[in-house]
Design a protein around this motif. Sequence first.
Motif, PDB file in Angstrom:
ATOM      1  N   ALA A 148      21.557  13.938  36.774  1.00 47.34           N
ATOM      2  CA  ALA A 148      20.712  14.286  35.628  1.00 47.34           C
ATOM      3  C   ALA A 148      20.902  13.270  34.499  1.00 47.34           C
ATOM      4  CB  ALA A 148      21.034  15.694  35.141  1.00 47.34           C
ATOM      5  N   GLU A 149      22.137  12.786  34.314  1.00 46.93           N
ATOM      6  CA  GLU A 149      22.403  11.796  33.270  1.00 46.93           C
ATOM      7  C   GLU A 149      21.726  10.469  33.613  1.00 46.93           C
ATOM      8  OE1 GLU A 149      26.176   9.784  30.864  1.00 46.93           O
ATOM      9  OE2 GLU A 149      26.534  10.893  32.724  1.00 46.93           O
ATOM     10  N   LYS A 150      21.816  10.050  34.880  1.00 46.77           N
ATOM     11  CA  LYS A 150      21.174   8.791  35.309  1.00 46.77           C
ATOM     12  C   LYS A 150      19.661   8.860  35.154  1.00 46.77           C
ATOM     13  CE  LYS A 150      24.535   7.030  38.587  1.00 46.77           C
ATOM     14  NZ  LYS A 150      25.092   7.411  39.854  1.00 46.77           N
ATOM     15  N   ASP A 151      19.100  10.033  35.490  1.00 44.85           N
ATOM     16  CA  ASP A 151      17.650  10.205  35.410  1.00 44.85           C
ATOM     17  C   ASP A 151      17.161  10.355  33.967  1.00 44.85           C
ATOM     18  OD1 ASP A 151      17.665  10.113  38.136  1.00 44.85           O
ATOM     19  OD2 ASP A 151      17.311  12.256  38.453  1.00 44.85           O
ATOM     20  N   GLY A 152      18.095  10.503  33.041  1.00 52.23           N
ATOM     21  CA  GLY A 152      17.724  10.629  31.634  1.00 52.23           C
ATOM     22  C   GLY A 152      17.404  12.050  31.219  1.00 52.23           C
ATOM     23  N   ASP A 153      17.699  13.032  32.077  1.00 53.87           N
ATOM     24  CA  ASP A 153      17.449  14.434  31.722  1.00 53.87           C
ATOM     25  C   ASP A 153      18.496  14.955  30.737  1.00 53.87           C
ATOM     26  OD1 ASP A 153      15.344  14.353  33.481  1.00 53.87           O
ATOM     27  OD2 ASP A 153      16.441  15.310  35.128  1.00 53.87           O
ATOM     28  N   ILE A 154      19.680  14.320  30.754  1.00 55.37           N
ATOM     29  CA  ILE A 154      20.783  14.737  29.887  1.00 55.37           C
ATOM     30  C   ILE A 154      21.305  13.492  29.166  1.00 55.37           C
ATOM     31  CG2 ILE A 154      23.085  15.774  29.810  1.00 55.37           C
ATOM     32  CD1 ILE A 154      22.593  17.081  32.470  1.00 55.37           C
ATOM     33  N   ALA A 155      21.581  13.651  27.878  1.00 54.93           N
ATOM     34  CA  ALA A 155      22.169  12.539  27.111  1.00 54.93           C
ATOM     35  C   ALA A 155      23.636  12.385  27.514  1.00 54.93           C
ATOM     36  CB  ALA A 155      22.061  12.833  25.620  1.00 54.93           C
ATOM     37  N   ALA A 156      24.206  11.188  27.307  1.00 57.31           N
ATOM     38  CA  ALA A 156      25.581  10.886  27.727  1.00 57.31           C
ATOM     39  C   ALA A 156      26.595  11.836  27.090  1.00 57.31           C
ATOM     40  CB  ALA A 156      25.919   9.441  27.399  1.00 57.31           C
ATOM     41  N   ASP A 157      26.438  12.115  25.775  1.00 55.43           N
ATOM     42  CA  ASP A 157      27.408  13.006  25.125  1.00 55.43           C
ATOM     43  C   ASP A 157      27.284  14.440  25.639  1.00 55.43           C
ATOM     44  OD1 ASP A 157      24.920  13.199  23.877  1.00 55.43           O
ATOM     45  OD2 ASP A 157      25.788  13.828  21.954  1.00 55.43           O
ATOM     46  N   GLU A 158      26.040  14.850  25.929  1.00 56.43           N
ATOM     47  CA  GLU A 158      25.816  16.192  26.490  1.00 56.43           C
ATOM     48  C   GLU A 158      26.428  16.276  27.894  1.00 56.43           C
ATOM     49  OE1 GLU A 158      22.211  19.376  27.389  1.00 56.43           O
ATOM     50  OE2 GLU A 158      21.695  17.392  26.606  1.00 56.43           O
ATOM     51  N   ALA A 159      26.309  15.204  28.665  1.00 54.10           N
ATOM     52  CA  ALA A 159      26.885  15.163  30.009  1.00 54.10           C
ATOM     53  C   ALA A 159      28.399  15.285  29.924  1.00 54.10           C
ATOM     54  CB  ALA A 159      26.492  13.880  30.728  1.00 54.10           C
ATOM     55  N   LYS A 160      29.013  14.606  28.952  1.00 46.90           N
ATOM     56  CA  LYS A 160      30.473  14.669  28.794  1.00 46.90           C
ATOM     57  C   LYS A 160      30.903  16.090  28.444  1.00 46.90           C
ATOM     58  CE  LYS A 160      34.575  12.684  26.785  1.00 46.90           C
ATOM     59  NZ  LYS A 160      35.324  13.692  27.456  1.00 46.90           N
ATOM     60  N   LYS A 161      30.168  16.736  27.519  1.00 48.75           N
ATOM     61  CA  LYS A 161      30.484  18.121  27.150  1.00 48.75           C
ATOM     62  C   LYS A 161      30.341  19.037  28.372  1.00 48.75           C
ATOM     63  CE  LYS A 161      29.099  17.923  22.291  1.00 48.75           C
ATOM     64  NZ  LYS A 161      28.006  18.196  21.375  1.00 48.75           N
ATOM     65  N   ALA A 162      29.280  18.800  29.161  1.00 48.25           N
ATOM     66  CA  ALA A 162      29.048  19.616  30.357  1.00 48.25           C
ATOM     67  C   ALA A 162      30.191  19.433  31.361  1.00 48.25           C
ATOM     68  CB  ALA A 162      27.714  19.255  31.003  1.00 48.25           C
ATOM     69  N   MET A 163      30.659  18.193  31.511  1.00 46.37           N
ATOM     70  CA  MET A 163      31.783  17.911  32.426  1.00 46.37           C
ATOM     71  C   MET A 163      33.041  18.667  31.961  1.00 46.37           C
ATOM     72  SD  MET A 163      31.085  15.737  34.930  1.00 46.37           S
ATOM     73  CE  MET A 163      30.023  14.382  35.391  1.00 46.37           C
ATOM     74  N   ASP A 164      33.284  18.679  30.650  1.00 41.02           N
ATOM     75  CA  ASP A 164      34.449  19.390  30.118  1.00 41.02           C
ATOM     76  C   ASP A 164      34.337  20.896  30.385  1.00 41.02           C
ATOM     77  OD1 ASP A 164      35.447  16.976  29.207  1.00 41.02           O
ATOM     78  OD2 ASP A 164      34.807  17.273  27.115  1.00 41.02           O
ATOM     79  N   LYS A 165      33.141  21.453  30.138  1.00 40.26           N
ATOM     80  CA  LYS A 165      32.924  22.880  30.380  1.00 40.26           C
ATOM     81  C   LYS A 165      33.067  23.188  31.874  1.00 40.26           C
ATOM     82  CE  LYS A 165      29.842  23.839  26.493  1.00 40.26           C
ATOM     83  NZ  LYS A 165      28.458  24.108  26.099  1.00 40.26           N
ATOM     84  N   MET A 166      32.567  22.273  32.720  1.00 39.33           N
ATOM     85  CA  MET A 166      32.651  22.446  34.174  1.00 39.33           C
ATOM     86  C   MET A 166      34.113  22.492  34.601  1.00 39.33           C
ATOM     87  SD  MET A 166      31.557  19.665  37.010  1.00 39.33           S
ATOM     88  CE  MET A 166      32.820  18.613  36.327  1.00 39.33           C
ATOM     89  N   GLN A 167      34.929  21.595  34.065  1.00 35.13           N
ATOM     90  CA  GLN A 167      36.355  21.561  34.416  1.00 35.13           C
ATOM     91  C   GLN A 167      37.049  22.844  33.963  1.00 35.13           C
ATOM     92  OE1 GLN A 167      37.867  19.221  36.417  1.00 35.13           O
ATOM     93  NE2 GLN A 167      39.451  20.795  36.401  1.00 35.13           N
ATOM     94  N   LYS A 168      36.683  23.321  32.759  1.00 35.75           N
ATOM     95  CA  LYS A 168      37.296  24.555  32.250  1.00 35.75           C
ATOM     96  C   LYS A 168      36.915  25.733  33.141  1.00 35.75           C
ATOM     97  CE  LYS A 168      37.839  27.523  28.187  1.00 35.75           C
ATOM     98  NZ  LYS A 168      38.551  28.448  29.019  1.00 35.75           N
ATOM     99  N   ALA A 169      35.640  25.819  33.551  1.00 31.24           N
ATOM    100  CA  ALA A 169      35.197  26.906  34.433  1.00 31.24           C
ATOM    101  C   ALA A 169      35.946  26.849  35.766  1.00 31.24           C
ATOM    102  CB  ALA A 169      33.688  26.819  34.664  1.00 31.24           C
ATOM    103  N   THR A 170      36.136  25.631  36.275  1.00 30.20           N
ATOM    104  CA  THR A 170      36.861  25.461  37.539  1.00 30.20           C
ATOM    105  C   THR A 170      38.316  25.902  37.386  1.00 30.20           C
ATOM    106  OG1 THR A 170      35.437  23.599  38.097  1.00 30.20           O
ATOM    107  CG2 THR A 170      37.484  23.803  39.335  1.00 30.20           C
ATOM    108  N   ASP A 171      38.960  25.459  36.316  1.00 21.75           N
ATOM    109  CA  ASP A 171      40.364  25.832  36.069  1.00 21.75           C
ATOM    110  C   ASP A 171      40.507  27.346  35.950  1.00 21.75           C
ATOM    111  OD1 ASP A 171      40.977  23.142  36.101  1.00 21.75           O
ATOM    112  OD2 ASP A 171      41.121  22.948  33.911  1.00 21.75           O
ATOM    113  N   ASP A 172      39.568  27.978  35.221  1.00 20.13           N
ATOM    114  CA  ASP A 172      39.601  29.438  35.070  1.00 20.13           C
ATOM    115  C   ASP A 172      39.439  30.122  36.432  1.00 20.13           C
ATOM    116  OD1 ASP A 172      39.895  29.080  32.369  1.00 20.13           O
ATOM    117  OD2 ASP A 172      37.822  29.649  31.853  1.00 20.13           O
ATOM    118  N   GLY A 173      38.524  29.604  37.251  1.00 24.04           N
ATOM    119  CA  GLY A 173      38.303  30.177  38.585  1.00 24.04           C
ATOM    120  C   GLY A 173      39.536  30.074  39.455  1.00 24.04           C
TER     121      GLY A 173
END
Length: 187
Positions: free
Chosen positions: A144-169
Amino acid sequence: MSAADDILKDLSDRIAKTLDDLKRELSSVRTGRANLHLLDGVRVDYYGTSTPLSQVATLSVPEARLIVVKPWEKNMIPPIEKAIRDANLGLNPQSDKDLVRVPIPPLTEERRRDIVKQVKVKGEDHKVAIRNERRDAKELISVAEKDGDIAADEAKKAMDKMQKATDDGVKKVDEIVAAKEKEVMQV
């Protein structure tokens, strides 16, 4: 909702399903206490059709170490008794004219340790599943970031949230496994 939010929502849903699956699998693990889920896999020959036990009888747990199976038709007692014996659960059903009693024998220390090992393996399998779900979400965010659907900073925030969700799981898997371990080792 942005594309990143959709991906994270999907990840959360998939992690929740994985945790539910783990709970369901562990509910049928024998603990030395009577639990109706022990008999979930038992199928009875009901007039030539392989039928789940719960569809031909009422199951109850009147005591901590006893399951009572009350068939809806008295002629089903011998096939029910045979099905429980054939299920290889280490249970020895006893019948009288109205019902089948399934005493749950206490587990030996060695058997308890084997069960704990099985529980840990199931936990590890589910942790791997959660990590695979994280990998899929990470790929979707990158695309999505490569295709331009998500801005780079939004992608970074999403990656952080994704890691937190994974850690919680993964942490929840550990908690579920620890609780089951405690339950199995309790005499």
